[in-house]
Design a protein around this motif. Structure first.
Motif, PDB file in Angstrom:
ATOM      1  N   PRO A 165      19.987 -12.126-135.844  1.00  0.00           N
ATOM      2  CA  PRO A 165      20.785 -13.190-135.225  1.00  0.00           C
ATOM      3  C   PRO A 165      20.319 -13.506-133.807  1.00  0.00           C
ATOM      4  O   PRO A 165      19.690 -12.673-133.149  1.00  0.00           O
ATOM      5  CB  PRO A 165      22.208 -12.629-135.219  1.00  0.00           C
ATOM      6  CG  PRO A 165      22.062 -11.177-135.406  1.00  0.00           C
ATOM      7  CD  PRO A 165      20.759 -10.913-136.052  1.00  0.00           C
ATOM      8  N   GLY A 201      22.002 -13.724-131.151  1.00  0.00           N
ATOM      9  CA  GLY A 201      22.620 -12.856-130.138  1.00  0.00           C
ATOM     10  C   GLY A 201      21.796 -11.631-129.835  1.00  0.00           C
ATOM     11  O   GLY A 201      21.610 -11.246-128.673  1.00  0.00           O
ATOM     12  N   VAL A 202      21.268 -10.993-130.878  1.00  0.00           N
ATOM     13  CA  VAL A 202      20.464  -9.784-130.688  1.00  0.00           C
ATOM     14  C   VAL A 202      19.166 -10.128-129.957  1.00  0.00           C
ATOM     15  O   VAL A 202      18.735  -9.412-129.043  1.00  0.00           O
ATOM     16  CB  VAL A 202      20.156  -9.117-132.047  1.00  0.00           C
ATOM     17  CG1 VAL A 202      19.202  -7.954-131.883  1.00  0.00           C
ATOM     18  CG2 VAL A 202      21.446  -8.638-132.697  1.00  0.00           C
ATOM     19  N   THR A 205      18.733 -12.631-127.959  1.00  0.00           N
ATOM     20  CA  THR A 205      19.099 -12.977-126.583  1.00  0.00           C
ATOM     21  C   THR A 205      19.312 -11.716-125.758  1.00  0.00           C
ATOM     22  O   THR A 205      18.863 -11.641-124.605  1.00  0.00           O
ATOM     23  CB  THR A 205      20.375 -13.833-126.562  1.00  0.00           C
ATOM     24  OG1 THR A 205      20.200 -14.958-127.414  1.00  0.00           O
ATOM     25  CG2 THR A 205      20.708 -14.306-125.155  1.00  0.00           C
TER      26      THR A 205
END
Lengths: 117, 147
Positions: free
Chosen positions: B105, B107-108, B110
């Motif tokens: 994802p 988020g990871v 980032t």
């Protein structure tokens, strides 16, 4: 092929865990020194002095919280990567920005003092 | 020891390929895929084990792994190490449980990006300044000129 996937993932896990444990061992036996992890080095008249840094402390706490959150999410559902909330990402980003700002400030102060000598 | 390790690794890899070629059922393409997979895994695993053994024996010195340029522990290196190890281990656990490569994802990615960027910028700030440690003991008086 599934046995190959399983073998590959477990082998990788053993290697990465082995490396992490090796580093952890070096912490324990003192080879890797983390004594000034939360201190900032600032140049003064005598050279460089290390003092407690709130910027580093808050960056450390926020990073630790993000790590614990991530590990907890993976432990609860190890079939896919966890979704990291945007708020947490923003907090980590802001925290690291504050840490870097403090580091830059200390560096500039040190440079100004060195020039004024 | 390094030569012995390489020889053992090569020998085991060749043995694995030979076993697959003679004993794994299926057509030539299947045998080739399986042999390549196990051969590559064997090489990677032995290389990793060699590094870990060198590490344990002290041949690879990591005393300054988290040390900053001017001395003292570096928080940016420490947090990059923690995030990298945690994400790597979670990837391997997820692969072993789900038996497939997972989708990573944003988020990871980032999070890893923030961590790596912090390290890079911190390194840049340090490279732009030169810090000298304060002497812990008084410096010795200079010797008088001879003659």
């Amino acid at each position: 092929m599934s046995s190959l996937v399983m073998l590959a993932s477990w082998s990788g896990l053993v290697l990465v865990a082995g490396f992490a444990l090796g580093v952890l061992w070096r912490f324990v036996d003192g080879t890797i020194d983390l004594a000034e992890l939360l201190d900032e080095s600032v140049q003064d008249a005598n050279g460089v002095a290390a003092s407690w840094s709130w910027g580093r402390a808050q960056a450390f706490v926020v990073s630790l919280f993000a790590t614990v959150f991530y590990v907890k999410q993976v432990a609860q559902d190890p079939t896919h990567f966890p979704e990291i909330p945007p708020v947490l990402l923003a907090s980590v980003g802001a925290s690291h920005a504050v840490y870097l700002g403090g580091k830059l400030k200390a560096a500039l102060i040190g440079r100004a003092r060195a020039l004024n000598k | 020891m390094k030569t012995l390790g390489v020889l053992i690794s090569a020998g085991v890899t060749v043995a694995i390929i030979a076993v697959v070629a003679f004993f794994v059922p299926g057509d030539a393409m299947t045998k080739l895929k399986v042999a390549t997979g196990y051969g590559a895994l064997s090489i990677a695993l032995f290389s990793g084990v060699l590094v870990l053994v060198s590490f344990a024996m002290g041949r690879i010195d990591i005393a300054s792994l988290f040390t900053e340029l001017g001395g003292g522990a570096s928080l940016s290196r420490f947090q990059l190490f923690i995030f990298t190890i945690v994400v790597a281990m979670s990837l391997l656990i997820i692969v072993s449980v789900s038996q497939k490569l997972p989708e990573v994802p944003t988020g990871v990615l980032t999070l890893l990006g923030i961590s790596a960027t912090t390290y890079g910028v911190s390194k840049g700030i340090q490279a732009g300044t030169s810090l000298t440690k304060a002497p812990s003991q008084p410096e010795a008086a200079p010797e008088p000129p001879k003659g």
